[in-house]
Design an enzyme around this catalytic site. Structure first.
Site, PDB file in Angstrom:
ATOM      1  NE  ARG A 184      -0.560   1.523   3.537  1.00 19.40           N
ATOM      2  CZ  ARG A 184       0.701   2.705   3.693  1.00 19.40           C
ATOM      3  NH1 ARG A 184       1.459   1.907   3.878  1.00 19.40           N
ATOM      4  NH2 ARG A 184       0.064   3.864   3.732  1.00 19.40           N
TER       5      ARG A 184
ATOM      6  NE  ARG B  19      -6.099   0.357  -3.077  1.00 21.99           N
ATOM      7  CZ  ARG B  19      -5.490   0.653  -1.932  1.00 21.99           C
ATOM      8  NH1 ARG B  19      -4.331   1.061  -1.294  1.00 21.99           N
ATOM      9  NH2 ARG B  19      -6.484   1.727  -1.390  1.00 21.99           N
TER      10      ARG B  19
ATOM     11  CG  ASP C 142      -3.646   8.095  -2.525  1.00 15.74           C
ATOM     12  OD1 ASP C 142      -3.479   8.828  -1.461  1.00 15.74           O
ATOM     13  OD2 ASP C 142      -2.771   7.169  -2.145  1.00 15.74           O
TER      14      ASP C 142
ATOM     15  CE  LYS D 119      -6.297   5.278   3.277  1.00 11.97           C
ATOM     16  NZ  LYS D 119      -7.310   4.408   2.362  1.00 11.97           N
TER      17      LYS D 119
HETATM   18  O1  MRU Z   1      -4.885   2.992   1.116  1.00  7.17           O
HETATM   19  P1  MRU Z   1      -3.024   3.219   1.265  1.00  7.17           P
HETATM   20  O2  MRU Z   1      -3.174   3.011   2.593  1.00  7.17           O
HETATM   21  O3  MRU Z   1      -2.957   2.595   0.224  1.00  7.17           O
HETATM   22  O4  MRU Z   1      -3.521   5.248   1.316  1.00  7.17           O
HETATM   23  C1  MRU Z   1      -2.557   5.772   1.167  1.00  7.17           C
HETATM   24  C2  MRU Z   1      -2.670   7.209   1.542  1.00  7.17           C
HETATM   25  O5  MRU Z   1      -3.441   7.983   1.155  1.00  7.17           O
HETATM   26  C3  MRU Z   1      -0.991   7.639   1.857  1.00  7.17           C
HETATM   27  O6  MRU Z   1      -0.912   9.334   2.284  1.00  7.17           O
HETATM   28  C4  MRU Z   1      -0.548   8.429   0.476  1.00  7.17           C
HETATM   29  O7  MRU Z   1      -0.326   6.763  -0.510  1.00  7.17           O
HETATM   30  C5  MRU Z   1       0.938   8.435   0.305  1.00  7.17           C
HETATM   31  S1  MRU Z   1       2.299   7.806   0.547  1.00  7.17           S
HETATM   32  C6  MRU Z   1       3.187   7.618   0.275  1.00  7.17           C
END
Ligand code: MRU
Length: 340
Positions: A49, A86, A228, A239
């Site tokens: 992730r 994803r 993201d 997130k």
């Molecule tokens: O669902 P996840 O755990 O993949 O979400 C991750 C996030 O939202 C992080 O803040 C984002 O990917 C940045 S990671 C450097």
């Protein structure tokens, strides 16, 4: 491909292994990941992730499949399956666009391998540059708040927002980090708390709902989050729970910084409303599961809404801290993220 490892990816004997981020911090389990189906499952269950790591794992697997003899046409299909693993983090699509160009070359096996390793090396360097740029914004004695996990686990390097925090800590500027536990999957409570502990950074874990009262009491000096996807108007998907922090920060006059590499920018996406937001399984909200066990507290068949991400409007962001430096709201308004 040469043997190497990052915090959560390992290549050895031409095989990819991933560190299971759902088992951490109770257990450190590495899974051999020999096929597209296995990696897609790891990504969808969040064993792998974090925006940068998702893209890097897919690129490495593709390169290894080529080295292990997969024909070009099958690699092209594999690439498309991985691209759909994803939907929200655009690093996956951006990395695979580069891998697609490598696949188009005559000597595609070598080209894919070189490109995947280049992406890993670049991500490491990008994290470093983000940490350098971001730490300059941290004042001595800062009490910082962060959400989700943006550290070495989620990247090939020191991380994005957490890389900034770690660098500022090395510079002696961090008094405390408030770590949102980050419901529903607890990336903050499980992963960020663990990483900060390993780094020796002082932190206190909080439930997400405690952030407002801390800000109201004047106990938060700045908020640092990752991203993201950054849209052309500067809106940021991250997130779920990030948007509420930004609204709270705005109300309390607290700086709200987004740290991300350029691989997270989507110039062709006009604004946050156009970012696809992943909806996830109801069981993540009706209870909780992990290496610590599984529990359900909601009634059987409870109706659930579970978006994995939300969108923070550009107007609430004090600075976009990229590998190229800090981008200001004025620069964003002038079209910094718009297509060239
Ligand atoms: O669902 P996840 O755990 O993949 O979400 C991750 C996030 O939202 C992080 O803040 C984002 O990917 C940045 S990671 C450097």
């Amino acid at each position: 491909m040469q043997t190497f490892s990052t915090t959560s990816l390992r290549v050895r004997d031409n095989q990819l292994s991933i560190l299971d981020q759902q088992a951490l911090p109770q257990e450190k389990i590495w899974h051999a990941t020999p096929s597209v189906a296995s990696l897609v499952e790891h990504i969808q269950t969040l064993r792998v992730r974090g925006a940068p790591l998702i893209g890097l794992s897919a690129s490495l697997l593709l390169a290894l499949l080529a080295e292990n003899g997969m024909p070009k046409a099958e690699l092209a299909s594999a690439l498309e399956v991985l691209r759909a693993a994803r939907p929200t983090a655009v690093n996956l699509m951006n990395n695979l666009d580069r891998m697609k160009q490598a696949l188009a070359q005559e000597n595609f096996v070598a080209a894919l391998s070189e490109e995947a390793l280049r992406l890993v090396a670049e991500d490491k360097a990008l994290c470093d540059s983000i940490a350098t740029a971001g730490s300059e914004l941290v004042s001595p004695g800062s009490r910082l708040l962060t959400h989700c996990n943006t550290g070495g686990l989620a990247t090939a390097g020191v991380g994005t927002a957490l890389g900034v925090i770690a660098r500022a800590h090395q510079q002696g500027k961090v008094a405390n980090v408030w770590v949102d536990e980050t419901r529903p999957l607890l990336q903050g409570g499980r992963l960020t708390a663990w990483e900060l502990g390993e780094l020796g950074v002082p932190y206190q874990l909080i439930c997400d709902s405690m952030a407002a009262s801390l800000m109201g009491q004047g106990k938060v000096d700045a908020i640092w989050v990752g991203a993201d996807r950054i849209a052309a108007n500067g809106d940021v998907a991250n997130k779920i729970g990030t948007y509420s922090l930004a609204v709270l920060a705005h109300h309390h006059g607290i700086p709200f910084y987004v740290a991300a590499p350029h691989t997270t920018i989507d110039r062709l996406c006009p604004n946050g409303a156009a970012i696809p937001i992943e909806q996830r399984d109801a069981r993540e909200v009706t209870g909780v599961a992990g290496s610590f066990g599984q529990v359900q507290w909601a009634p059987e068949n409870a109706s659930v809404y579970n978006p994995a991400f939300d969108v923070t409007p550009a107007a609430l962001i004090s600075g976009w801290v990229l590998d190229t430096g800090v981008v200001t709201p004025d620069q964003v308004a002038a079209g910094f993220f718009q297509p060239d």
